[in-house]
Design a protein around this motif. Structure first.
Motif, PDB file in Angstrom:
ATOM      1  N   ARG A 159      -4.913  -2.841 -23.854  1.00  0.00           N
ATOM      2  CA  ARG A 159      -3.690  -2.340 -23.212  1.00  0.00           C
ATOM      3  C   ARG A 159      -3.996  -1.154 -22.300  1.00  0.00           C
ATOM      4  O   ARG A 159      -3.542  -1.095 -21.161  1.00  0.00           O
ATOM      5  CB  ARG A 159      -2.664  -1.962 -24.289  1.00  0.00           C
ATOM      6  CG  ARG A 159      -1.298  -1.625 -23.773  1.00  0.00           C
ATOM      7  CD  ARG A 159      -0.232  -1.496 -24.869  1.00  0.00           C
ATOM      8  NE  ARG A 159      -0.634  -0.781 -26.075  1.00  0.00           N
ATOM      9  CZ  ARG A 159      -1.009  -1.372 -27.221  1.00  0.00           C
ATOM     10  NH1 ARG A 159      -1.051  -2.685 -27.331  1.00  0.00           N
ATOM     11  NH2 ARG A 159      -1.333  -0.651 -28.273  1.00  0.00           N
ATOM     12  N   HIS A 160      -4.809  -0.222 -22.777  1.00  0.00           N
ATOM     13  CA  HIS A 160      -5.126   0.961 -21.987  1.00  0.00           C
ATOM     14  C   HIS A 160      -6.036   0.645 -20.796  1.00  0.00           C
ATOM     15  O   HIS A 160      -5.882   1.235 -19.724  1.00  0.00           O
ATOM     16  CB  HIS A 160      -5.722   2.063 -22.867  1.00  0.00           C
ATOM     17  CG  HIS A 160      -4.686   2.776 -23.653  1.00  0.00           C
ATOM     18  ND1 HIS A 160      -4.142   2.268 -24.811  1.00  0.00           N
ATOM     19  CD2 HIS A 160      -4.052   3.942 -23.423  1.00  0.00           C
ATOM     20  CE1 HIS A 160      -3.228   3.102 -25.269  1.00  0.00           C
ATOM     21  NE2 HIS A 160      -3.150   4.135 -24.439  1.00  0.00           N
ATOM     22  N   ASN A 219      -5.282  -1.877 -28.619  1.00  0.00           N
ATOM     23  CA  ASN A 219      -5.004  -0.631 -27.892  1.00  0.00           C
ATOM     24  C   ASN A 219      -5.934  -0.482 -26.689  1.00  0.00           C
ATOM     25  O   ASN A 219      -5.500  -0.089 -25.601  1.00  0.00           O
ATOM     26  CB  ASN A 219      -5.169   0.583 -28.807  1.00  0.00           C
ATOM     27  CG  ASN A 219      -4.047   0.730 -29.799  1.00  0.00           C
ATOM     28  OD1 ASN A 219      -2.962   0.230 -29.595  1.00  0.00           O
ATOM     29  ND2 ASN A 219      -4.326   1.426 -30.892  1.00  0.00           N
ATOM     30  N   LEU A 220      -7.198  -0.805 -26.889  1.00  0.00           N
ATOM     31  CA  LEU A 220      -8.172  -0.707 -25.802  1.00  0.00           C
ATOM     32  C   LEU A 220      -7.802  -1.658 -24.663  1.00  0.00           C
ATOM     33  O   LEU A 220      -7.797  -1.259 -23.495  1.00  0.00           O
ATOM     34  CB  LEU A 220      -9.583  -1.010 -26.312  1.00  0.00           C
ATOM     35  CG  LEU A 220     -10.688  -0.971 -25.259  1.00  0.00           C
ATOM     36  CD1 LEU A 220     -10.810   0.421 -24.664  1.00  0.00           C
ATOM     37  CD2 LEU A 220     -12.006  -1.422 -25.875  1.00  0.00           C
ATOM     38  N   LEU A 255      -3.816  -0.653 -18.153  1.00  0.00           N
ATOM     39  CA  LEU A 255      -3.082   0.441 -17.512  1.00  0.00           C
ATOM     40  C   LEU A 255      -3.968   1.202 -16.524  1.00  0.00           C
ATOM     41  O   LEU A 255      -3.521   1.568 -15.437  1.00  0.00           O
ATOM     42  CB  LEU A 255      -2.534   1.405 -18.574  1.00  0.00           C
ATOM     43  CG  LEU A 255      -1.388   0.881 -19.436  1.00  0.00           C
ATOM     44  CD1 LEU A 255      -1.117   1.841 -20.595  1.00  0.00           C
ATOM     45  CD2 LEU A 255      -0.143   0.670 -18.601  1.00  0.00           C
ATOM     46  N   ILE A 256      -5.203   1.423 -16.909  1.00  0.00           N
ATOM     47  CA  ILE A 256      -6.140   2.122 -16.020  1.00  0.00           C
ATOM     48  C   ILE A 256      -6.377   1.307 -14.760  1.00  0.00           C
ATOM     49  O   ILE A 256      -6.321   1.836 -13.646  1.00  0.00           O
ATOM     50  CB  ILE A 256      -7.470   2.420 -16.747  1.00  0.00           C
ATOM     51  CG1 ILE A 256      -7.258   3.488 -17.820  1.00  0.00           C
ATOM     52  CG2 ILE A 256      -8.562   2.832 -15.761  1.00  0.00           C
ATOM     53  CD1 ILE A 256      -8.423   3.645 -18.775  1.00  0.00           C
ATOM     54  N   TRP A 307      -9.535   5.189 -31.306  1.00  0.00           N
ATOM     55  CA  TRP A 307      -8.545   4.950 -32.353  1.00  0.00           C
ATOM     56  C   TRP A 307      -9.238   4.788 -33.706  1.00  0.00           C
ATOM     57  O   TRP A 307      -9.224   3.725 -34.323  1.00  0.00           O
ATOM     58  CB  TRP A 307      -7.725   3.701 -32.017  1.00  0.00           C
ATOM     59  CG  TRP A 307      -6.935   3.885 -30.767  1.00  0.00           C
ATOM     60  CD1 TRP A 307      -5.743   4.540 -30.638  1.00  0.00           C
ATOM     61  CD2 TRP A 307      -7.294   3.452 -29.450  1.00  0.00           C
ATOM     62  NE1 TRP A 307      -5.341   4.539 -29.326  1.00  0.00           N
ATOM     63  CE2 TRP A 307      -6.270   3.880 -28.572  1.00  0.00           C
ATOM     64  CE3 TRP A 307      -8.382   2.755 -28.916  1.00  0.00           C
ATOM     65  CZ2 TRP A 307      -6.307   3.623 -27.208  1.00  0.00           C
ATOM     66  CZ3 TRP A 307      -8.418   2.499 -27.562  1.00  0.00           C
ATOM     67  CH2 TRP A 307      -7.388   2.931 -26.724  1.00  0.00           C
TER      68      TRP A 307
END
Length: 137
Positions: A25-26, A22-23, A29-30, A11
């Motif tokens: 959150r991702h 963002n990191l 998710l991973i 980003w």
């Protein structure tokens, strides 16, 4: 990698705090998308850094491709793993050099195969690997 470096790689147009959010959150998710392993987490992290846990029982095709490409007799198997450019629709800056690096490795594997098949007199396979090389070069 450092969290800041990784966050700003993915980003680059965000402020550091937003990129780190963002990191987080991702990564969550991973981790949720991966199979549960009671003995090992897929990702280890602290406040400053994040890394893939090599003990997590999961194979990553790029890691396998790189390992086979480095082995003396691994070119044939490595060439079967390569399925085309990495994330072909990604336009992020970090993707371009990685995509090119993997494509170059694949072409080098095909060149080695062509040479091996030619030297052994297997001209049908030499032609097939040359055609594959021309498609990717």
């Amino acid at each position: 990698m450092s969290r800041d470096s990784l966050a700003l790689t993915f980003w680059p147009d965000c402020e550091a705090a937003a990129a780190r959010a963002n990191l987080r959150r991702h990564v969550a998710l991973i981790v949720r998308a991966l199979p549960v392993c009671k003995s090992h987490k897929p990702i280890t992290a602290d406040y400053n850094s994040i890394r893939w846990n090599a003990l997590y029982p999961c194979t990553i095709d790029i890691v396998r491709f790189e390992r086979l490409s480095a082995e003396a007799g691994g070119a044939a198997e490595a060439s079967t793993i390569y399925r085309g450019d990495l994330l072909p629709d990604a336009v992020d800056e970090w993707a371009f050099p990685e995509r090119e690096r993997l494509r170059s490795m694949h072409c080098a594997n095909l060149e080695r195969l062509t040479e091996r098949y030619t030297l052994s007199g297997d001209f049908a396979q030499a032609i097939a690997s040359t055609r594959a090389l021309l498609l990717h070069d």
